[in-house]
Scaffold this motif. Structure first.
Motif, PDB file in Angstrom:
ATOM      1  N   HIS A 298      -6.164   2.771   5.801  1.00  0.00           N
ATOM      2  CA  HIS A 298      -5.997   2.371   4.426  1.00  0.00           C
ATOM      3  C   HIS A 298      -7.131   1.434   3.854  1.00  0.00           C
ATOM      4  O   HIS A 298      -7.118   1.721   2.592  1.00  0.00           O
ATOM      5  CB  HIS A 298      -4.758   1.551   4.424  1.00  0.00           C
TER       6      HIS A 298
ATOM      7  N   LEU B  73       0.739  -1.259  -0.110  1.00  0.00           N
ATOM      8  CA  LEU B  73       0.058  -0.296  -0.023  1.00  0.00           C
ATOM      9  C   LEU B  73       0.888   1.177   0.111  1.00  0.00           C
ATOM     10  O   LEU B  73       1.816   1.381   0.796  1.00  0.00           O
ATOM     11  CB  LEU B  73      -0.924  -0.025   1.103  1.00  0.00           C
TER      12      LEU B  73
ATOM     13  N   TRP C 188      -2.752   5.711   9.404  1.00  0.00           N
ATOM     14  CA  TRP C 188      -3.516   5.818   8.074  1.00  0.00           C
ATOM     15  C   TRP C 188      -4.680   4.737   8.118  1.00  0.00           C
ATOM     16  O   TRP C 188      -4.240   3.523   8.279  1.00  0.00           O
ATOM     17  CB  TRP C 188      -2.694   5.855   7.140  1.00  0.00           C
TER      18      TRP C 188
END
Length: 268
Positions: free
Chosen positions: A171, A46, A169
């Protein structure tokens, strides 16, 4: 060198007490020296959104005094952690997951806050505390989160908390909601663009005379400890815009802390 802890959380590799702890790197998309939580072996690689770059770069030199004027004592009371979870809106801009405490709580009634709470003995580190609390409060799936850094520990004198904000984060965002209506009344993703909007920013006066940053966004009045962390991160990331700092409001009586927890910087 840091080593992997249980549940994929990385054990602290000797980071300074007053500075950020950056997780070991797993991909070239991260700035030098900045890393992320270990992902499952079968997960796709990612790439972080580019809007993260200025913020992560600023964290290298961050210290507790960037977030608070109160020095962190060598010894203090309860360890706790909050999850500062940034996701991405459909238009590509960042947002922050925020919850609103139930109005019936004894402390922090009705106050917006980051997910988080006091550490349990079984928690491997502050990141584990923040993820566990977020799961318990709003049903956040820990595997949907990429941990980026543990920010400097911040001391809350009224409660004697040592709070570690954990930057992450989101994701793989998914629906979240209050798990217990007696504790959490509402969950929202507040766009950073709206938090940085000058007309949504003000300074709030506490009954004690303390004045600190605040935000009025989507019906939520964000103040105290939470607003202080948000304000600092906006500045570090370069997301802040000039705003009228002479706009000073009064803390509504319904949101004022009890006499036993009157410090407005207490985790809200």
């Amino acid at each position: 060198m840091a080593e992997a802890g249980r549940d994929g959380i990385w054990v602290n590799g000797g980071a300074p007490k007053d500075g950020p702890r950056l997780f070991p790197g797993v991909g070239a998309s991260l700035p030098p020296g900045v890393g992320a939580r270990r992902r499952p072996e079968d997960a796709d690689e990612l790439a972080l959104p580019t809007w993260f770059d200025p913020l992560l770069g600023s964290l290298h030199g961050a210290r507790a005094e960037d977030f608070t004027r109160l020095p962190t004592p060598e010894r203090a009371g309860r360890d706790s952690a909050v999850l500062v979870l940034l996701g991405e809106e459909e238009d590509g801009g960042p947002d922050i997951l925020m919850l609103q405490r139930a109005a019936t709580l004894r402390n922090h009634a009705g106050q917006p806050a980051f997910p988080g709470g006091v550490a349990d003995p079984g928690d491997a580190d502050p990141a584990a505390t923040a993820l566990r609390e977020a799961d318990e409060e709003v049903g956040l799936d820990p595997s949907s989160v990429t941990l980026l850094a543990e920010l400097p520990r911040l001391w809350i004198p009224a409660s004697d908390f040592l709070v570690t904000p954990v930057l992450a984060w989101w994701h793989r965002p998914h629906p979240v909601a209050p798990r217990d209506a007696a504790e959490v009344a509402h969950v929202a993703r507040l766009p950073v663009a709206e938090l940085a909007e000058p007309t949504n920013r003000l300074r709030l006066r506490h009954p004690s005379g303390w004045i600190g940053p605040a935000f009025e966004v989507r019906g939520m009045l964000v103040w105290g400890f939470t607003a202080g962390v948000v304000s600092t991160l906006l500045d570090m990331a370069g997301w802040s815009r000039p705003w009228p700092q002479d706009r000073i409001g009064e803390l509504p009586p319904s949101t004022s802390p009890s006499a036993t927890s009157a410090d407005p910087t207490e985790p809200a």
